[in-house]
Design an enzyme around this catalytic site. Structure first.
Site, mmCIF file in Angstrom:
data_model
loop_
_atom_site.group_PDB
_atom_site.id
_atom_site.type_symbol
_atom_site.label_atom_id
_atom_site.label_comp_id
_atom_site.label_asym_id
_atom_site.label_seq_id
_atom_site.Cartn_x
_atom_site.Cartn_y
_atom_site.Cartn_z
ATOM 1 N N ILE B 88 0.844 -1.198 0.000
ATOM 2 C CA ILE B 88 0.000 0.000 0.000
ATOM 3 C C ILE B 88 0.872 1.239 0.000
ATOM 4 O O ILE B 88 1.837 1.322 0.759
ATOM 5 C CB ILE B 88 -0.890 0.031 1.266
ATOM 6 C CG1 ILE B 88 -1.669 -1.280 1.405
ATOM 7 C CG2 ILE B 88 -1.831 1.230 1.234
ATOM 8 C CD1 ILE B 88 -2.298 -1.466 2.768
ATOM 9 N N CYS B 89 0.528 2.208 -0.862
ATOM 10 C CA CYS B 89 1.251 3.472 -0.842
ATOM 11 C C CYS B 89 0.368 4.507 -0.152
ATOM 12 O O CYS B 89 -0.586 5.015 -0.731
ATOM 13 C CB CYS B 89 1.557 3.909 -2.273
ATOM 14 S SG CYS B 89 2.390 5.487 -2.342
ATOM 15 N N LEU B 90 0.669 4.749 1.115
ATOM 16 C CA LEU B 90 -0.157 5.676 1.891
ATOM 17 C C LEU B 90 0.758 6.405 2.869
ATOM 18 O O LEU B 90 1.493 5.770 3.629
ATOM 19 C CB LEU B 90 -1.245 4.884 2.636
ATOM 20 C CG LEU B 90 -2.244 5.681 3.472
ATOM 21 C CD1 LEU B 90 -3.049 6.633 2.594
ATOM 22 C CD2 LEU B 90 -3.199 4.736 4.197
#
Lengths: 276, 195
Positions: B88-90
């Protein structure tokens, strides 16, 4: 204080040797070093607290008590002295006195410099003792309530039976039921204070999610547990975890209002000492 | 050392609130609070609606002073989530983490990410390209993946793969056949036999 500079250097060296042994778990050897230092210079409280910690590790509680007492006599603000004294008294099952010592240690330990900070350790021991105290008192109270409730119920039933014999109508029956239900409610209410529930959020740190021990407030107005906010500022970054405004360690201010609110809450809700 | 007292409290709080938030966090195996499984419902009005997404959560030793490591285990088609690994890119799971966040609030942010993709800062370049150039196809694929992998019927996919493997098909082929037909075991079998 030690009379000469040369002597104090010798004592300091002995103390450090003692500390080294202590850290290696060689408590007997550490005790010897501290004892030697105390012989040379019997008026330094830290020597007694250090030796008390060695005795504590060896479960020699009478000696823990003696050394703690000496330390406190030399320095009445000595956190460790009150802490080990408290533990020794609890060990002897002298709960009220032990708790008092731990409370004193906690008060003195709050806001202490990060190196000698031991609020969490003190809190854990204090909480354990307080919880036991509450457990005992609350079961006594519960027993008392139970007996009282029983007596009230019997009295009501007896009165009702007497009424019926005298030939009163159904109306008395309804009132009787209502009275019994009311009694139930009253006693339920009375038992509430001793029922464990949730500590309100405003008394809990937003990082530990636990009740405050040493609350401090940031310039943004958010209150945190001192040790964890310091840990955060050091490891994560110098910002307020909630508002993300910049914060420096020196800007943290003790929040006495919350500290007192916590104390008042714990006074009424002993179950909240349960931290495990 | 992970602050397990806090993790315990987080799990309790989360399960109390499950009706309202729909977000679930449970230990992956009993007695190990450093490895958890989170579940989020796909947001309504998105291609993920109706799906239930599982996220693997590993807590680093310094938690909560370091962010939890989160990764989708349910396959999902989204510009900011790797279609291969589930990474996840967060920002809040990286440099914007704060110890005042919890597993629940972090999962809520992941759920919000499902509603509001950020194709300009992609994790999966292929998905992001599709999102920007051919939005309709993106929605179709995302919905199809939700149907195939995030519905209760598709949750037992490993079981199905296992049964197909027992019939003598190689695992990779069995899995891709199931993926092509959206998780239906019989269709996958037909597909494998004809292929």
């Amino acid at each position: 204080m030690c009379p000469t500079v040369a002597l104090s250097a010798t004592v300091e060296k002995l103390r450090q040797e003692g500390n080294t042994y202590f850290n290696k778990g060689k408590f007997g050897a550490a005790i010897d070093k501290y004892t030697e230092a105390i012989t040379l210079c019997p008026k330094v409280s830290v020597l007694y607290t250090n030796r008390a910690l060695c005795h504590l590790k060896r479960n020699e509680w009478a000696r823990v008590e003696e050394d703690s007492r000496n330390a406190i006599q030399l320095d009445s603000n000595c956190v460790k002295g009150h802490y080990t004294m408290g533990l020794a008294l609890l060990q002897k099952q002298e709960y009220p006195e032990g708790v008092k010592e731990l409370e004193r240690a906690l008060d003195l330990g709050r806001g202490a410099d990060p190196n000698g900070y031991m609020v969490e350790e003190i809190w854990q021991e204090l909480a354990k003792a307080k919880y036991m105290e509450w457990e005992q008192a609350s079961s006594e109270r519960a027993w008392e309530l139970q007996k009282l409730k029983h007596a009230c119920e019997s009295a009501l039933i007896e009165k009702h039976d007497a009424f019926q014999m005298e030939g009163f109508l159904d109306e008395a029956g309804t009132t009787h039921m209502q009275q019994l239900q009311a009694l139930e409610r009253v006693f339920e209410k009375a038992a509430e204070a001793d029922t464990a529930s949730e500590v309100p959020d405003y008394l809990c740190c937003r990082i530990t999610l636990d009740i405050f021990r040493d609350p401090v407030i940031t310039p943004s107005g958010v209150t945190y547990e001192r040790s964890v906010i310091l840990n955060h500022l050091e490891k994560v970054g110098e910002f307020d975890p909630i508002t993300r405004e910049p914060v420096e360690p020196s800007q943290l201010i003790p929040n006495f209002a919350i500290k007192e609110a916590v104390q008042a809450y714990l006074q009424e809700n002993g179950w909240a000492y349960r931290t495990w | 050392m992970v602050d397990f007292a806090r993790v315990q409290k987080e799990l309790q709080e989360c399960s109390r609130d499950i009706e309202r938030s729909g977000i679930k966090v449970v230990p992956k195996s009993d007695g190990n609070l450093a490895h958890l499984v989170g579940t989020i419902p796909g947001p309504i009005g998105t291609p993920y609606e109706g799906g239930t997404f599982q996220i693997d959560i590993a807590l680093p030793d310094a938690y909560p002073f370091e962010p939890p490591k989160m990764q989708f285990t349910t396959k999902v088609w989204h510009p900011n989530i790797s279609s291969q690994s589930g990474a996840i890119c967060l920002d809040i799971l990286k440099d914007q983490w704060s110890p005042a966040l919890t597993l629940k609030t972090a999962l809520l942010s992941v759920q919000a990410l499902l509603s509001a993709p950020q194709p300009d800062d992609p994790q999966d370049a292929v998905v992001a390209q599709q999102y920007l150039r051919d939005y309709q196809t993106f929605v179709g694929t995302a919905r199809y993946w939700t149907e195939s992998f995030a519905k209760t019927s598709s949750l037992g996919i490993d079981e199905k793969v296992k049964r197909l493997v027992e019939m003598g098909f190689p695992e990779s082929r069995a899995r891709s056949a199931l993926e092509t037909v959206g998780g239906d075991e019989n269709l996958a079998l037909e597909n494998l036999c004809s292929g």
